[in-house]
Design an enzyme around this catalytic site. Structure first.
Site, short mmCIF file in Angstrom:
data_model
loop_
_atom_site.label_atom_id
_atom_site.label_comp_id
_atom_site.label_asym_id
_atom_site.label_seq_id
_atom_site.Cartn_x
_atom_site.Cartn_y
_atom_site.Cartn_z
N GLU A 51 77.67 -39.25 -45.96
CA GLU A 51 77.31 -39.56 -47.35
C GLU A 51 77.99 -40.85 -47.83
OE1 GLU A 51 77.57 -37.37 -51.76
OE2 GLU A 51 78.92 -36.76 -50.15
N LYS A 120 70.27 -37.28 -54.44
CA LYS A 120 71.09 -36.09 -54.57
C LYS A 120 70.81 -35.40 -55.91
CE LYS A 120 75.99 -34.76 -54.09
NZ LYS A 120 77.35 -35.32 -53.87
N CYS A 155 75.89 -33.01 -49.46
CA CYS A 155 77.23 -32.55 -49.83
C CYS A 155 77.22 -31.37 -50.83
CB CYS A 155 78.04 -33.73 -50.35
SG CYS A 155 79.84 -33.49 -50.27
#
Length: 277
Positions: A51, A120, A155
């Site tokens: 990431e 995200k 994540c």
């Protein structure tokens, strides 16, 4: 039988360190690691980066550091995928778009064609993401080689089982997770990733960074987990290329053995606004 006949694919997780706020150094370093991966593993089918590999969490400088429209990152990832005939999930980058900053994943097939762009969805307040970044608007599923349909997750997204289940219900056979998951939450990392694999009977392919960004330390332990929840490969705490074989047809076998999706009863589950009496 050959690997191709067996439907297997080698995956490499590029578990690298990231220099805080230095996109040029990070680009060169990730290229070096990717070149090492294709040299060491001629049968490599898929590579995954961590990431925010271009900037790290240099959020106070992110408007100056982010890649405009992701152009530099996209051109490089596409060219590398095409040259080496591998699929690449380019981790995620800090991308500037329409005056806003996003934490964005790009993926390319082995012809260098872009197959997804995912922003995200869940922003991590403990690292102040919500103060500097814009959240994504929708989930993403994409097709890679060897019959692998993958879902995108970055994540903190793995703490939201609804996302992984939505991806699985829409055909994903793997959940791909670039991350900057910090110390000391290794137990959470392993447990959540394993749970997402078992409950959705899918592969989980998770690439975490190593090193230190500011005062935050990152422990690596990138993981490939199969649809039974068994660990195929796990990294250590240093920089390395973590590799293992996956077989997408195993997902169908597992789902046939324990028909979780057929046995669901969504009509009686509580919605968000319903409460127990």
């Amino acid at each position: 039988m050959t690997e191709k006949q067996q439907g297997e694919m080698r995956v490499a997780l590029i578990q690298g360190d990231i220099q805080l706020g230095d996109p040029e150094a990070n680009h060169k370093h990730m290229q070096t690691l990717l070149e090492r991966a294709v040299e060491q593993y001629p049968d490599l089918g898929l590579a995954v980066l961590p990431e925010m590999w271009n900037t790290g969490y240099a959020l106070t400088q992110i408007h100056e550091l982010a890649d405009p429209e992701g152009q530099k990152s996209r051109e490089w990832l596409s060219a590398f995928a095409q040259k080496h005939q591998i699929s690449i999930v380019g981790g995620s980058i800090a991308e500037k778009r329409d005056g806003q900053i996003y934490n964005t994943m790009y993926a390319y097939d082995r012809e260098g064609k872009q197959v997804t762009r995912y922003d995200k969805l869940h922003l991590f307040r403990l690292m102040d993401e919500e103060k500097y970044l814009q959240p994504g608007a929708e989930p993403e599923i994409f097709e890679l080689q060897n019959g692998l349909t993958a879902g995108a997750s970055i994540c903190y997204d793995i703490r939201f089982p609804e996302l992984a289940r939505t991806l699985a219900l829409n055909g994903a056979k793997a959940l791909i997770v670039p991350a900057e998951w910090p110390n000391p939450r290794l137990h959470h990392w392993r447990t959540l990733l394993t749970a997402r694999a078992i409950e959705n009977q899918m592969y989980v392919i998770a690439c975490n960074r190593v090193g230190k960004g500011g005062e935050t330390e990152f422990f690596g332990h990138s993981l490939i987990i199969d649809p039974w929840g068994e660990i195929v490969a796990e990294g250590g705490e240093g920089e390395e290329i973590v590799t293992g074989m996956i077989r997408p047809s195993l997902v169908d076998e597992v789902r046939g053995r324990i028909p979780v999706f057929e046995d669901r009863r969504p009509g009686i589950y509580f919605g968000e606004k319903q409460k127990l009496k």
